[in-house]
Design an enzyme around this catalytic site. Structure first.
Site, short mmCIF file in Angstrom:
data_model
loop_
_atom_site.label_atom_id
_atom_site.label_comp_id
_atom_site.label_asym_id
_atom_site.label_seq_id
_atom_site.Cartn_x
_atom_site.Cartn_y
_atom_site.Cartn_z
N GLU A 264 0.32 4.08 0.64
CA GLU A 264 -0.32 5.34 1.30
C GLU A 264 0.55 5.99 2.25
OE1 GLU A 264 -3.84 3.58 3.19
OE2 GLU A 264 -4.16 2.66 1.30
N ARG B 283 0.92 -1.17 0.04
CA ARG B 283 -0.02 -0.32 0.13
C ARG B 283 0.89 1.14 -0.11
NH1 ARG B 283 -5.05 -2.13 2.19
NH2 ARG B 283 -5.13 -4.03 0.82
N GLU C 292 -10.73 -2.40 12.75
CA GLU C 292 -11.29 -3.37 11.83
C GLU C 292 -10.00 -4.36 11.55
OE1 GLU C 292 -10.28 -2.06 7.91
OE2 GLU C 292 -10.39 -4.39 7.84
N SER D 216 -12.17 -7.23 6.27
CA SER D 216 -13.24 -6.29 5.28
C SER D 216 -13.59 -7.37 4.17
CB SER D 216 -12.55 -5.36 4.57
OG SER D 216 -13.77 -4.20 4.27
N ARG E 279 -1.32 1.69 12.99
CA ARG E 279 -1.72 0.52 12.41
C ARG E 279 -1.67 0.49 11.06
NH1 ARG E 279 -8.40 0.64 12.36
NH2 ARG E 279 -8.71 2.39 11.17
N HIS E 280 -0.82 1.18 10.23
CA HIS E 280 -0.52 1.14 8.82
C HIS E 280 1.08 0.74 8.53
CE1 HIS E 280 -4.32 3.42 8.62
NE2 HIS E 280 -4.47 2.90 7.57
N ARG F 105 -2.33 -7.09 12.00
CA ARG F 105 -3.30 -6.64 12.72
C ARG F 105 -4.08 -7.57 13.88
NH1 ARG F 105 -6.93 -1.82 9.53
NH2 ARG F 105 -5.09 -0.65 8.97
#
Lengths: 545, 545
Positions: free
Chosen positions: B316, B314, B468, B471, B322-323, B519
């Protein structure tokens, strides 16, 4: 359109000047013509109305109306929780009602009252029979069913019946389904590049007399979703999963811990030439070409025995039957107590566990693949004599004895590897063997030299059918010697400081190896091209699908 | 240097002109001084010689000479195949000779005759005692042993002895090793950034009175090889492996096949914004941000039920607890017969299998981690009532009841997720729950709309401790609707032709989900930062080690 003439009108009236005789004849002819046309038109209308009525009546009387048709798009409207059957176990349900979802592989209507189906689920097929039957299956239903497209996904309800003769075309041949209901779940909306039966034919069947030309590998890969539906491919990827599972099973029971190391690296390590570069925010990163450094660092961090299953990336422009730019590495590393043969022997046991596991628990899949890609069964030495282990020097001797010139055997190239495989197979009756003690100069900088002869290393390769499938070694755990070897191979120790520091922090003697998952599968099954052992292969020319 | 004057020489000779009385006195004084210096020098030499002789004699008489020292670099010189012991099972070897490789965690010499060690293997420690003993352990050996550096890897030979009192500092506290031989296998060659005991202290111990400042996470990650040696980290990564193993175990026994999909993609798919670009020979490739497309294509290719464990990327620029830019995705996809709750319920069973498996088979590791990162034990609902399942609308109502303004609850942001977690924990006594039926606009284009309300989707998220962790959804398997949704979300169907074509070839209804491995581990253990659940984490600012 002109008004039709009244043909009942008298043709001539007395005393009035009338048309000529010819004119009268002509009129009579036209009148006759018009009459016939009118009759035909009336007949047509009547017929259409009759047909409509008949159709309406037929629909009204279609006893099967609820038993066939296309289902609405499944958006999870409802849930009955009715159990579904599997084709593979239908033989246990003779004379019972079954419900199953399957592909229509092929179908054939026989007259207007009978349709034969071949239904498919993964590697299993079974015959289905739709027979017009008063009050149950209407002619309309049979007509509709006969027009279903190949590869349609259907929901079948029916009764399992014993067949009188084995159904040759089906894998489940002792029973068939007598269909009572048939609904379409999803259907193809484009022309298929090839059919699943065509894609399942053996390569050897490219015989002009058989009027079938094998589908090219590239065509298959371009249409991989259809290609993967063949029983062959279903079996290949079941076996791929089995290799990983057997790998984990053996290592798990031998005290190994699974780890995950990052594929994004800050520096182009090991050998910069074959590393993919990634744009990483405002800088760059590189894709790991193996988990080598990370797994050794895990050993320096006291994990003792680790393995990893994950993608490795090679930016080599090699377009061969056995190279991919991305493949799955089965990597392991372990601390050793005394000797690197502890690792080599464990790796040998690991391979034997995999071979035995495939043979014992996956015969059906191996046989399925063998139908399309015929191969001599993979052979290895069992019993007390154990796996054949040669030194590099002994392997060279075998090649020289076979006629290869010694002067070119500083390294054993791919061609001579294959030759060695044939020599070994003939002499020792095994497709699997180990070569130990490779020359130091052929191995990477982190390889431990032999204690007595520094031109030789504590390293080994494993072979299947004459191709290398594992490369491994004792590694250097002493930072001084490691840096010396790095410099000797033109690698700047400063460029890999984190790695070298791991050994400066004290690291036990250790060794390991890396296995190419797809290669093991390709060679065990003799698929001849690594792309056949990869779901969506990547090479210098292919990034899709 | 001047020649020493002969002090025995008569101070004055008759008849000759002599030195003055003062001069004589001075000379006498100097002579005396020189004499003493000479004596001291002679004494020193004699002493040195004596010392040398004594040392030589001592070495000759060092009965322990063969019992200690640094071993030559292990290059696999020899192999005795002597069995090695594990600290964890030493209690079974009381009064027996043992041989083991371990780290020296700490040591303490007591006088000249006794050295206490704390030896470590992974999460286990045991006390060692080296005691000078006539004819067995010499003073020289004790002196040498007392100077061994922390984190040295040693080979220990000794006898296991029951201890009179439990050794508080060791995990194996009922026995200790009385050392007879001690050799160094490898030792640190640089200063350690911190000690393993310091790195093992609980965060709560950052108490000025205790004179210990917690080691910063960044310092730990910069020196990850040392940091990973803590029992806490050894346990965390054992548990990480256990989560994957439980995941595979459950899915394997439910008919799933493991697949591997390529991480190199020809196009920037799903959402182009967060994809890493790779230089690919003369063109470009992109790193897969999930195996979403590949696993759906596997379903269209009839694999029925598939899972994959592999890295996802990712791009991002999120710098949160948590990333990560690279993490391990546990992904699965399956054909459904009737309703997407078939998937949702299977996923729920999967999580319960993981939670139970961790609790039942990994209590020791969970307790080890708990010593450094104290946490309330992870709670979930067991028994017939089952897992708490809320709809998105019900979740919103709970938040509104708790005082959140409804107008901002079109989406539930991270803060409100946590709040919801607290509400649910208080009301239902569970750390684990499911939210079903998310608004359509919050989900990706491939999500199936609800059959009755098109603003709602057949999708769900799973939560642990208010965050979360999964998903998932039913996916659109109908190409027409899929393309419509793509256009609605601004994605050009032509840019993903291979994917859309998979559905044009006929695909069964299906659904699935993606789980972040790190996670799950972070939240189960309450580690509070995902980097603690990752061996070598990658974030926008970290690519090393």
């Amino acid at each position: 359109m002109s008004e039709p003439q009244d043909s009942t009108q008298p043709a001539a009236r007395a005393g009035s000047p009338g048309p000529s005789k010819n004119e009268l004849k002509k009129r009579a002819k036209e009148a006759e013509k018009a009459k016939k046309a009118a009759e035909r038109a009336a007949e047509k209308v009547a017929k259409q109305e009759e047909l409509k009525k008949a159709q309406a009546l037929a629909d009204e009387n279609d006893v099967s109306k609820a038993f066939y048709g296309k289902l609405p798009l499944n958006q999870s409207q409802e849930r009955s929780n009715r159990a579904r059957n599997q084709i593979s176990s239908l033989s246990n349900f003779v004379e019972q009602k079954v419900l199953l979802r399957a592909r229509v592989q092929t179908l054939r209507a026989q007259g207007t009252k009978m349709v034969f189906f071949l239904f498919r689920q993964r590697i299993d097929t079974v015959q289905g029979l739709l027979l017009v039957e008063e009050g149950k299956v209407s002619k309309q239903m049979a007509k509709w069913a006969g027009n279903i497209a190949d590869e349609t996904i259907v929901l079948i309800e029916g009764t399992v019946k014993q067949t009188q003769e084995a159904v040759q075309s089906a894998t489940v041949s002792d029973v068939e389904i007598h269909i009572s209901q048939l609904h379409i779940i999803a259907e193809p909306q484009m022309k298929l590049a090839f059919s699943v039966p065509d894609a399942s034919r053996p390569d050897g069947m490219e015989d002009p007399e058989k009027q079938f030309k094998n589908i090219l590998l590239d065509t298959r890969l371009n249409n991989r979703v259809i290609d993967l539906r063949t029983p062959t491919n279903q079996a290949i990827f079941k076996l791929q999963a089995a290799v990983s599972e057997l790998f984990r099973q053996f290592l798990g029971s031998n005290g190994f811990t699974e780890i995950h190391s990052p594929k994004l690296q800050g520096a182009a390590t090991e050998s910069g030439a074959s590393v993919f570069k990634v744009s990483y925010f405002k800088g760059s990163a590189f894709l790991a070409q193996s988990p080598q450094l990370a797994k050794q660092m895990a050993i320096a961090a006291d994990f003792e025995r680790v393995y990893e299953i994950g993608p490795v990336f090679r930016a080599e422009d090699s377009n061969t039957h056995r190279h991919l730019t991305e493949f799955i590495g089965l990597d392991l590393e372990m601390a050793i107590e005394e000797h690197y043969h502890e690792v080599m022997e464990l790796l040998d046991q690991l391979f034997l566990h995999i071979f035995k596991g495939l043979r014992e628990s996956h015969r059906k899949e191996i046989e399925t693949v063998g139908k399309q890609y015929p191969a001599d069964e993979f052979k290895w030495r069992e019993g007390p004599e154990g796996t054949l282990k040669l030194t590099f020097a002994q392997a060279v001797d075998l090649l020289v004895e076979d006629g290869v010139e010694r002067s070119i055997l500083d390294d054993i190239n791919t061609e001579n590897e294959k030759r060695l495989g044939r020599i070994v197979k003939a002499k020792y009756e095994t497709d699997y063997f180990i070569i130990d003690k490779f020359p130091m100069e052929l191995r990477p900088f982190y390889t431990m030299p032999d204690p007595n002869d520094h031109t030789v290393s504590n390293s080994y390769d494993f072979f299947m059918r004459g191709e290398e499938i594992l490369s491994g070694a004792q590694r250097i755990h002493e930072p001084g010697l490691l840096m010396e070897q790095m410099r000797g191979k033109g690698v700047d120790p400063e460029s890999m400081k984190g790695y070298v520091d791991a050994f400066r922090l004290g690291c036990p003697p250790h060794g390991g190896g890396g296995i190419g998952l797809e290669r093991v599968l390709m060679l065990f099954l003799k698929l001849n091209n690594i792309r056949r052992a990869t779901m969506f292969p990547r090479d210098p020319k292919r990034l899709e699908p």
